[in-house]
Design an enzyme around this catalytic site. Structure first.
Site, PDB file in Angstrom:
ATOM      1  N   ALA A 132      36.360  13.151  -7.375  1.00  0.00           N
ATOM      2  CA  ALA A 132      36.194  12.063  -6.605  1.00  0.00           C
ATOM      3  C   ALA A 132      35.796  12.797  -5.200  1.00  0.00           C
ATOM      4  O   ALA A 132      34.860  11.929  -4.411  1.00  0.00           O
ATOM      5  CB  ALA A 132      37.465  11.548  -6.498  1.00  0.00           C
ATOM      6  N   GLY A 161      37.912   4.703  -4.487  1.00  0.00           N
ATOM      7  CA  GLY A 161      37.630   6.051  -5.064  1.00  0.00           C
ATOM      8  C   GLY A 161      37.261   7.071  -4.351  1.00  0.00           C
ATOM      9  O   GLY A 161      37.813   7.648  -3.583  1.00  0.00           O
ATOM     10  N   CYS A 162      35.808   7.491  -4.653  1.00  0.00           N
ATOM     11  CA  CYS A 162      35.436   8.391  -3.945  1.00  0.00           C
ATOM     12  C   CYS A 162      35.213   8.463  -2.493  1.00  0.00           C
ATOM     13  O   CYS A 162      35.363   9.431  -1.902  1.00  0.00           O
ATOM     14  CB  CYS A 162      34.017   8.836  -4.681  1.00  0.00           C
ATOM     15  SG  CYS A 162      34.059   9.206  -6.294  1.00  0.00           S
ATOM     16  N   VAL A 163      35.120   7.105  -2.034  1.00  0.00           N
ATOM     17  CA  VAL A 163      35.212   7.217  -0.504  1.00  0.00           C
ATOM     18  C   VAL A 163      36.477   7.329   0.083  1.00  0.00           C
ATOM     19  O   VAL A 163      36.504   8.392   0.984  1.00  0.00           O
ATOM     20  CB  VAL A 163      34.564   5.667  -0.095  1.00  0.00           C
ATOM     21  CG1 VAL A 163      34.923   5.619   1.401  1.00  0.00           C
ATOM     22  CG2 VAL A 163      33.315   5.358  -0.491  1.00  0.00           C
ATOM     23  N   THR A 166      37.131  11.312  -0.162  1.00  0.00           N
ATOM     24  CA  THR A 166      36.368  12.181   0.703  1.00  0.00           C
ATOM     25  C   THR A 166      36.850  11.744   2.027  1.00  0.00           C
ATOM     26  O   THR A 166      36.814  12.867   2.886  1.00  0.00           O
ATOM     27  CB  THR A 166      34.747  11.562   0.552  1.00  0.00           C
ATOM     28  OG1 THR A 166      34.274  11.608  -0.736  1.00  0.00           O
ATOM     29  CG2 THR A 166      34.061  12.497   1.514  1.00  0.00           C
TER      30      THR A 166
END
Length: 233
Positions: A132, A161-163, A166
């Site tokens: 992710a 999720g990935c935002v 990060t």
């Protein structure tokens, strides 16, 4: 130029939740930096094409991100894109047991390509990841440190999720982190809003794209930093 930080209009229930977090010591703020980087997380066709199994319509968010990118390029700030890509056979990763749809993002598939509507240039760094966070198992941190970045703006998909992953790793790595809500997208409104609340209270400034563009414009007018140069994959 300080960025004024404030949540959007809230219902009484949301105000109470925000008060609870404030009383617990959350909801602090960051000052914007002078050497920003923009990370565009997974605006790849597997996420931005509504016909894809893992996709949704993210055209509006891509267009707003392009406006932010244009302002970033005006001060020579690095613009970094990420995509998820797996070799075949797909590795037996714990995450893929939970997020089975990601296994379709295999090398050579159009689903892993950055959406052509994105303002991506040849010199922009492309980070290929399998998890992710754009930081996990990649060279992203080293790239940001080598360019003396002091402010990270996270755009892309998906917000919950990935935002979010990060952004959490960005602030954990020591970068004041900013997330423009108009430039991030999710498959459903509830997870999107919940993730933005969580980010705002604990990990990042949730600040409008227009305010961030104004900050970049101010930097361009008053202090043009040395040009950052990423490297292509």
């Amino acid at each position: 130029m300080p960025i004024e930080v404030g949540p959007p209009d809230q219902s009484p229930a949301e105000v109470q939740v925000a008060r609870t977090y404030d009383e617990a010591g959350f909801g602090g703020s960051f000052e914007p930096g002078r050497r920003p980087a923009v990370i565009v997380v997974d605006f790849s066709c597997g996420f931005t094409d509504p016909e894809a199994p893992t996709g949704a319509d993210m055209g509006r968010e891509i267009m707003r991100t392009n406006e932010l990118i244009a302002a970033a390029r005006g001060i020579g700030a690095p613009v970094i894109f990420t995509t998820i890509e797996y070799d075949e056979p797909v590795p037996d990763l714990a995450w893929l047991r939970k997020a089975r749809g990601m296994a379709a993002l295999t090398k050579g598939s159009s689903l892993t390509e950055i959406d052509p509507r994105c303002d991506r240039e040849e010199g922009d760094l492309l980070v290929v990841k399998q998890h992710a966070s754009a930081f996990f198992g990649t060279t992203l941190l080293a790239s940001l440190v080598s360019q003396a970045v002091d402010m990270v703006v996270v755009c892309g998909a998906t917000t919950s999720g990935c935002v979010r992953a990060t952004a959490v790793d960005a602030v954990s790595s020591g970068f004041p982190t900013f997330v423009p809500p108009e430039c991030v997208a999710d498959r459903a409104r509830g997870p999107h809003d919940a993730a933005l609340f969580d980010l705002r209270e604990k990990y990042a400034e949730v600040e409008s794209a227009d305010t961030l563009i104004d900050h970049f414009t101010h930097l361009a007018a008053n202090h043009h930093p040395p040009s950052h140069q990423g490297s292509s994959r």
